[in-house]
Design an enzyme around this catalytic site. Structure first.
Site, PDB file in Angstrom:
ATOM      1  CB  CYS A 134     -20.238 -26.233 -13.232  1.00  0.00           C
ATOM      2  SG  CYS A 134     -18.356 -26.248 -12.696  1.00  0.00           S
ATOM      3  CB  SER A 135     -21.645 -30.285 -11.389  1.00  0.00           C
ATOM      4  OG  SER A 135     -20.998 -30.511 -12.584  1.00  0.00           O
ATOM      5  CB  CYS A 136     -16.505 -28.523  -8.721  1.00  0.00           C
ATOM      6  SG  CYS A 136     -16.044 -27.542 -10.076  1.00  0.00           S
TER       7      CYS A 136
END
Lengths: 253, 281
Positions: A134-136
């Protein structure tokens, strides 16, 4: 704010052969904007959260910036005892530079958790971070992730062709240096502590923090004297950018 | 004469064209296993997929995107969902067409709306009615003033469904010492220590996973023990009383992950709970 007709000013006359008697296409509100308003208004009407919740988080969000991470790096470069704390207790070390990961709720944010690891670069080891799923990203310390960091292209390629991707950002890693990709797929959040560059001897923390840009803490760039910005990179301007914490202008000030 | 900018636009459009093999896909009687695995591959798991370089662009946040982020976070503070459930919904349940077709934050708010309906916080009719009402109020196709004016009265207190905290007069709101997603289940003892060789299991990828396809069946070394927590398969469905597992940072040799990888010393690290790992010889 400029109102640009979506059709570039074409004349919508009868020669199109279908009905354009409805309102002209002018700077429409987007479907996603409407969906967000719908969710927010329903949630507030139903008492799922309050407008005050939204305002308070927006304030916290407005205060995020890579400047916090830069302070942490600069302090670690100048203070060996602090540097040790950065690895031994990163959350406490983060607090020392003004970032309390338990804010703004008492238990942190929904997305960021409270597990920070600072990755120590050395002359023979270079780190780069990604979240392939995702975009952690360490938002409390670095603010919002850059768009390319969230986008599939970077996520697809950096784990498998990291040297090529870094080269596209203008960073060539010598073959003798170990390149380590950190794929942030769970609850740990990562920030890179780069090597202090030569030519910065005797600099103050403030001077050092100037050259620690966001990209250096992601690991796609290296700090160096005189380099105080990231890029150059194309910028896609927002058509309706965030203002006053993303709140509608009429909202209570 | 086209301007250089127009020429670039044409070039970009031309390079988007790709030949495709079209095969009838309407309810085949059988699906071979490899194709089945490809179909169920969790959409968000893109690491290692070959792709041509693209221009890395900085994009400014739109106001609505920022609002989506805030709304989704606040739904978490108040216990409507947690980030793992959010990721499952916006990155997997949404399906590949919308995953790639919608803007990044559009998927977040889509997931939030679906969650509120699925969990019966709101009905679909209420959502449809609200969307229609806002369209009527703001007027699709009408001139707007640079942002979406809302009838939300900021600062007005309202009834809260969850018991996770109360507003204070402090700078931020104190929601209490524990997040709504705090696990309550038993902590399982970890089986591994730093330096142990472990192989990542290859469990079925059905519905949701945080264990990337590219590490499955690959062997690495435990680099660090991190924390005990729920496994994503439980947390993504709010199973807070499920057992808690020790998490580990596992370090892989890039050459072990990608046979063609040309540099001997390069490594990759990622994080897994105990149950996803097994001892390697």
């Amino acid at each position: 704010m400029a109102k640009t007709p979506k059709d570039g000013g074409h004349d919508h006359s009868e020669d199109h052969g279908h009905d354009h008697s409805a309102a002209p296409m002018v700077d429409e509100i987007s479907d996603f904007e409407i969906l967000e308003l719908a969710v927010r208004e329903l949630a507030i009407e139903k008492g799922l959260f309050t407008a005050e919740d939204h305002r308070a988080f927006s304030e916290w969000n407005d205060a995020r910036s890579p400047a916090a991470g830069a302070r942490m790096v600069a302090k670690a470069w100048t203070d060996p005892a602090y540097r040790a704390r950065v690895f031994a207790d990163p959350l406490a070390a983060s607090k020392e530079v003004g970032v309390d990961w338990s804010e703004p709720s008492g238990f942190g944010t929904t997305s960021d958790y409270m597990h920070l690891t600072v990755l120590e670069d050395t002359p023979t080891l270079h780190h780069v971070i990604v979240c392939t799923l995702c975009s952690c990203y360490p938002r409390p310390l670095l603010g919002h992730s850059p768009y390319w960091y969230r986008a599939p292209n970077y996520r697809r390629r950096i784990v498998r062709w990291p040297r090529e991707v870094l080269a596209e950002f203008g960073l060539i890693i010598p073959p003798e240096v170990e390149l380590r990709v950190e794929d942030s797929n769970a609850k740990s959040r990562f920030m890179v502590l780069p090597v202090r560059p030569e030519g910065t001897e005797g600099w103050t923390e403030e001077q050092l923090a100037e050259i620690v840009t966001r990209d250096c803490m992601i690991g796609i760039a290296l700090p160096k004297p005189g380099r105080t910005t990231d890029g150059p990179r194309p910028i896609h301007k927002a058509s309706r950018p965030v203002h006053s914490g993303g709140r509608p202008r009429e909202a209570a000030q | 004469m086209p301007s250089p900018k127009e020429t670039r636009k044409i070039f970009d459009a031309g390079s988007h064209l790709m030949p495709a093999i079209h095969q009838a896909q309407d309810w085949p009687y059988e699906v071979p296993h490899t194709l089945y695995e490809a179909y169920i591959w969790p959409t968000h798991d893109v690491g290692g997929q070959p792709f041509a370089p693209q221009v890395f662009e900085e994009k400014e946040d739109e106001e609505w995107e920022n609002n989506v982020y805030i709304t989704c976070e606040v739904l978490g503070f108040r216990g409507m969902w947690n980030a793992e459930e959010r990721r499952r919904r916006y990155a997997n349940d949404i399906g590949m067409t919308l995953y790639y077709g919608f803007p990044y934050n559009a998927r977040w708010i889509w997931g939030a709306a679906k969650m509120l309906v699925d969990k019966k916080y709101i009905s679909l009719l209420e959502l449809q009615g609200k969307i229609a009402e806002i369209r009527g109020r703001l007027g699709v196709n009408s001139t707007r003033r640079g942002h979406a004016p809302s009838n939300i009265n900021h600062g007005t207190p309202a009834k809260i469904h969850t018991k996770t905290g109360k507003p204070t007069s402090g700078k931020y709101i104190n929601y209490g010492p524990k997040p709504p997603w705090e696990p309550t289940g038993k902590r399982q003892p970890g089986r591994f220590k730093v330096g142990d060789r472990v192989r990542v299991k290859d469990l079925p990828a059905i519905f949701y996973t945080r264990t990337q396809m590219y590490v499955r069946n690959m062997t690495g070394t435990i680099a660090a023990l991190t924390y005990p927590d729920l496994v994503p398969a439980d947390e993504a469905w709010d199973r807070y009383d499920a057992p808690q597992e020790q998490y580990y940072i596992v370090r892989f040799k890039q050459k072990d992950l990608w046979a063609e990888y040309p540099f001997e010393n390069d490594t990759l690290q990622s994080e897994y709970p105990d149950m996803w790992l097994e001892a390697a010889d």
